[in-house]
Design a protein around this motif. Sequence first.
Motif: not given
Length: 95
Positions: A80-88
Amino acid sequence: MNQDTLQGEGRDIVGKIKETAGNVTGDRALQGEGLIDQLNGKTQKVVGAARDALATNGAPLLDKARQFARERPFASAALAGVVGLAILNTLRGKR
């Protein structure tokens, strides 16, 4: 078929018409618009197909995701953190 699939098909057709018109007239900008419209149409059709697939087969997939989160909470949090960073990062580049 859902609304996304139909709209995507329409965009794809309009894009093909624009591209052809650009080819005939030698208008490279119109050609480019046509190609972009085709890409957007194809993308929207894929989204529509994914929605249809999730509507019919979504429950087992959701159950598997929940089971994965229960069995591997740290891996789920990291994902979830990796996906969140990618989106940001993606949104940050679109200013």
